[in-house]
Enzyme design. Structure first.
Site, PDB file in Angstrom:
ATOM      1  N   GLY A 289       1.046  -0.989   0.016  1.00 49.62           N
ATOM      2  CA  GLY A 289       0.228  -0.036  -0.069  1.00 49.62           C
ATOM      3  C   GLY A 289       0.845   1.261  -0.085  1.00 49.62           C
ATOM      4  O   GLY A 289       2.276   1.096   0.143  1.00 49.62           O
ATOM      5  N   GLN A 290       0.186   2.211  -0.094  1.00 49.49           N
ATOM      6  CA  GLN A 290       0.795   3.838  -0.104  1.00 49.49           C
ATOM      7  C   GLN A 290       0.135   4.571   0.831  1.00 49.49           C
ATOM      8  O   GLN A 290      -1.053   4.690   0.703  1.00 49.49           O
ATOM      9  CB  GLN A 290       1.113   4.227  -1.558  1.00 49.49           C
ATOM     10  CG  GLN A 290       1.867   5.645  -1.536  1.00 49.49           C
ATOM     11  CD  GLN A 290       2.191   5.901  -2.772  1.00 49.49           C
ATOM     12  OE1 GLN A 290       1.774   5.291  -3.788  1.00 49.49           O
ATOM     13  NE2 GLN A 290       2.934   7.117  -2.892  1.00 49.49           N
ATOM     14  N   GLY A 291       0.913   5.246   1.727  1.00 47.73           N
ATOM     15  CA  GLY A 291       0.449   6.145   2.769  1.00 47.73           C
ATOM     16  C   GLY A 291       1.119   7.586   2.494  1.00 47.73           C
ATOM     17  O   GLY A 291       1.593   7.818   1.211  1.00 47.73           O
ATOM     18  N   GLY A 292       0.801   8.678   3.291  1.00 48.56           N
ATOM     19  CA  GLY A 292       1.135   9.808   3.022  1.00 48.56           C
ATOM     20  C   GLY A 292       2.443  10.203   3.073  1.00 48.56           C
ATOM     21  O   GLY A 292       3.079  11.257   2.531  1.00 48.56           O
ATOM     22  N   PHE A 293       3.232   9.097   3.618  1.00 49.16           N
ATOM     23  CA  PHE A 293       4.834   9.325   3.802  1.00 49.16           C
ATOM     24  C   PHE A 293       5.594   8.249   3.132  1.00 49.16           C
ATOM     25  O   PHE A 293       6.816   8.084   3.449  1.00 49.16           O
ATOM     26  CB  PHE A 293       5.296   9.334   5.406  1.00 49.16           C
ATOM     27  CG  PHE A 293       5.079  10.610   5.925  1.00 49.16           C
ATOM     28  CD1 PHE A 293       6.246  11.597   6.017  1.00 49.16           C
ATOM     29  CD2 PHE A 293       3.700  11.187   6.282  1.00 49.16           C
ATOM     30  CE1 PHE A 293       5.930  12.780   6.823  1.00 49.16           C
ATOM     31  CE2 PHE A 293       3.624  12.538   6.873  1.00 49.16           C
ATOM     32  CZ  PHE A 293       4.863  13.312   6.951  1.00 49.16           C
ATOM     33  N   LYS A 295       5.709   4.167   0.423  1.00 48.95           N
ATOM     34  CA  LYS A 295       4.924   3.031   0.096  1.00 48.95           C
ATOM     35  C   LYS A 295       5.659   1.888   1.272  1.00 48.95           C
ATOM     36  O   LYS A 295       6.653   2.121   1.949  1.00 48.95           O
ATOM     37  CB  LYS A 295       5.698   2.570  -1.378  1.00 48.95           C
ATOM     38  CG  LYS A 295       5.049   3.591  -2.368  1.00 48.95           C
ATOM     39  CD  LYS A 295       5.744   2.944  -3.825  1.00 48.95           C
ATOM     40  CE  LYS A 295       5.051   3.844  -4.856  1.00 48.95           C
ATOM     41  NZ  LYS A 295       5.778   3.175  -6.434  1.00 48.95           N
ATOM     42  N   ASP A 409      -5.177  10.473  12.111  1.00 51.33           N
ATOM     43  CA  ASP A 409      -5.460   9.686  10.506  1.00 51.33           C
ATOM     44  C   ASP A 409      -6.064   8.437  10.997  1.00 51.33           C
ATOM     45  O   ASP A 409      -5.961   7.366  10.143  1.00 51.33           O
ATOM     46  CB  ASP A 409      -4.348   9.773   9.860  1.00 51.33           C
ATOM     47  CG  ASP A 409      -4.546   9.580   8.464  1.00 51.33           C
ATOM     48  OD1 ASP A 409      -5.865   9.934   8.048  1.00 51.33           O
ATOM     49  OD2 ASP A 409      -4.004   9.114   7.520  1.00 51.33           O
TER      50      ASP A 409
END
Length: 506
Positions: A289-293, A295, A409
């Site tokens: 997955g990929q978040g705000g900071f 992969k 978050d």
């Protein structure tokens, strides 16, 4: 006797010693299971036929197969504590909070000389605090709140050189508090009959401890206040116009400052090569997955351990570097069954990486909306467990961590699921620390649209209520299976925000 015979004898003796150690640990853990009155569907793999207890649930071992952690929080046990646990001389963390355990604290707990954290909060323990706990020279956190302990506080606790946090509130203790305990950074003696308070030289609680006569769990408050908060979406229309036409989750992040009050916990520093090999050179096929900071990649370490590796992006910017510092420093000491545990980290001149356990059931968001053919959906009892587990994790961040932590978050994608479908709150290390004396902790706005509390977005000031709002949106995701913000609903002239969508009559 020839050399070969000597070597064979030594090998046999070493193997026997190792097996005896494993048997001793196995016996102690099994005795704990029996003494706690575990039901037939609890601790099912704590089985003497499984010789290595390091494979048992809620148990962690070091590389030498020594049991170092037992975490059995909020499992409803009604039995007592067995003295046999005292034989686990490598144990560093013993957490049994939130059960209904009765009886005394065995004096044999004083043999746990490697213990760093002992948490027996919110049980029904009676008797006196054992004087033998003064033998635990490595103990940093002692939490015995909300029990029925009586007698005096043993003088031996005052000689513990590593103690930084002692919580003895809400018991029936009496008499004198050892003077040295008032110099510990965090303490709470409220709710007893002790020589502290407004009429004495010392207050019953330190400035940075939770104030009040009871340190009761806030889970009910977190769940109960959701209904009241969902009506506060007065900025829903503004969010809609700002993000109209955007198909993916949007992250908002303004640079903040690094809080350097926390030192590193017991985590491993990985080499770049180790993680490069583990992730097959960070192959696209291993992306989870990929978040705000950055992969997140699935990886397999040399010993076969599956891990999730977060490769941070923009680490040279204030936000990226601050995020790395906060996660490494905070997550390493935030230990709870419902929080994602940090295994280690890696730094080079060009890279910043964080290493976590791999959650085989991925996230709540995956289980709600991205299932592959043949995979089981979350049934209602499991969804209820997820809701409660998430609340417990947030309650720990808000009330048990020192300094307190705001997640900011909270969403289904950040609630992971372990092998038993227990909720594990992840990605909380990017949160700003909360000074307990203030309600507004930062002007840094961070989160995912659709989950951000309106007052947080408009003022930039977050508090525990920010997470409660996000938790409420996550509950809506959990019940409906839908995204918090979905522009495809525009095609049906429906509300983009899930909160508005569920409030409309259908």
């Amino acid at each position: 006797m020839d050399l070969a015979s000597v070597l064979l004898l030594l090998t046999s003796l070493c193997s026997s010693s190792a097996l005896a150690e494993l048997d001793s640990q196995e016996d102690a853990l099994y005795a704990l299971k029996v003494s706690l009155n575990a039901s037939p569907n609890q601790l099912t793999n704590w089985n003497k036929n499984l010789v290595n207890p390091c494979t048992w649930s809620n148990v962690e071992c070091d590389q030498n197969s020594n049991v170092v952690r037992i975490s059995l929080e909020f499992m409803g046990f009604t039995g007592s504590l067995t003295p046999r646990i005292g034989s686990l001389n490598s144990l560093t963390i013993l957490s049994l909070q939130g059960n209904n355990i009765t009886g005394d604290i065995p004096k044999e707990f004083g043999n746990l000389t490697s213990l760093v954290r002992l948490d027996l909060e919110n049980n029904k323990l009676t008797g006196e605090i054992p004087y033998s706990l003064g033998n635990l020279k490595k103990l940093q956190f002692l939490t015995l709140s909300q029990n029925n302990l009586n007698g005096t506080i043993p003088e031996s606790l005052a000689s513990l050189p590593s103690l930084i946090n002692v919580m003895l509130d809400s018991n029936d203790l009496s008499g004198q508090i050892p003077e040295q305990l008032f110099s510990i950074p965090t303490y709470n003696f409220t709710g007893n009959n002790l020589n502290c308070g407004v009429n004495y030289l010392h207050l019953c609680t330190s400035d940075n401890a939770y104030q009040g006569s009871s340190h009761k769990t806030k889970i009910g408050l977190i769940v109960g206040t959701v209904t009241g908060l969902v009506v506060i979406l007065f900025l829903g229309g503004l969010l809609f116009f700002w993000y109209k036409g955007c198909k993916s989750e949007v992250y908002v992040d303004v640079p903040g400052e690094v809080d350097r009050r926390i030192t590193f916990g017991q985590i491993k520093r990985f080499s770049w090569k180790e993680l490069q090999i583990a992730t097959d050179n960070f192959s696209e096929k291993n992306i989870l997955g990929q978040g705000g900071f950055g992969k997140v990649y699935k990886g397999i370490l040399a010993d076969g351990t599956k891990v999730a590796v977060k490769r941070l992006t923009d680490y040279e910017s204030p936000a990226g570097d601050a995020a790395f510092q906060r996660e490494v420093e905070l997550i390493s000491i935030a230990v709870h069954r419902n929080l994602l545990r940090l295994i280690g980290f890696c730094t080079t001149s060009t890279e910043r990486l964080l290493v976590y356990p791999f959650m085989q059931n991925l996230s709540v968001a995956y289980r709600l909306r991205e299932l592959k053919r043949g995979e089981a959906v979350l049934d209602w009892p499991t969804r209820k467990r997820v809701a409660l587990g998430t609340a417990r994790g947030l309650e720990y961040l808000h009330e048990q961590c020192n300094p307190r932590i705001i997640h900011r978050d909270v969403k289904a994608a950040n609630i992971l699921l372990d092998g038993d479908f227990e909720a594990v709150v992840g990605d909380f290390g990017l949160a700003k620390l909360v000074d307990i004396r203030h309600t507004n902790v930062t002007t840094q706005v961070r989160g995912t649209m659709g989950h951000i509390a309106p007052e947080y977005l408009s003022t930039g000031k977050s508090s525990e209520r920010t997470d409660v709002f996000g938790y409420g949106i996550m509950l809506l995701e959990l019940v409906t299976g839908q995204r918090a913000i979905d522009f495809s609903r525009l095609e049906e002239e429906d509300d983009v925000l899930l909160l508005d969508h569920v409030r409309q009559p259908h």
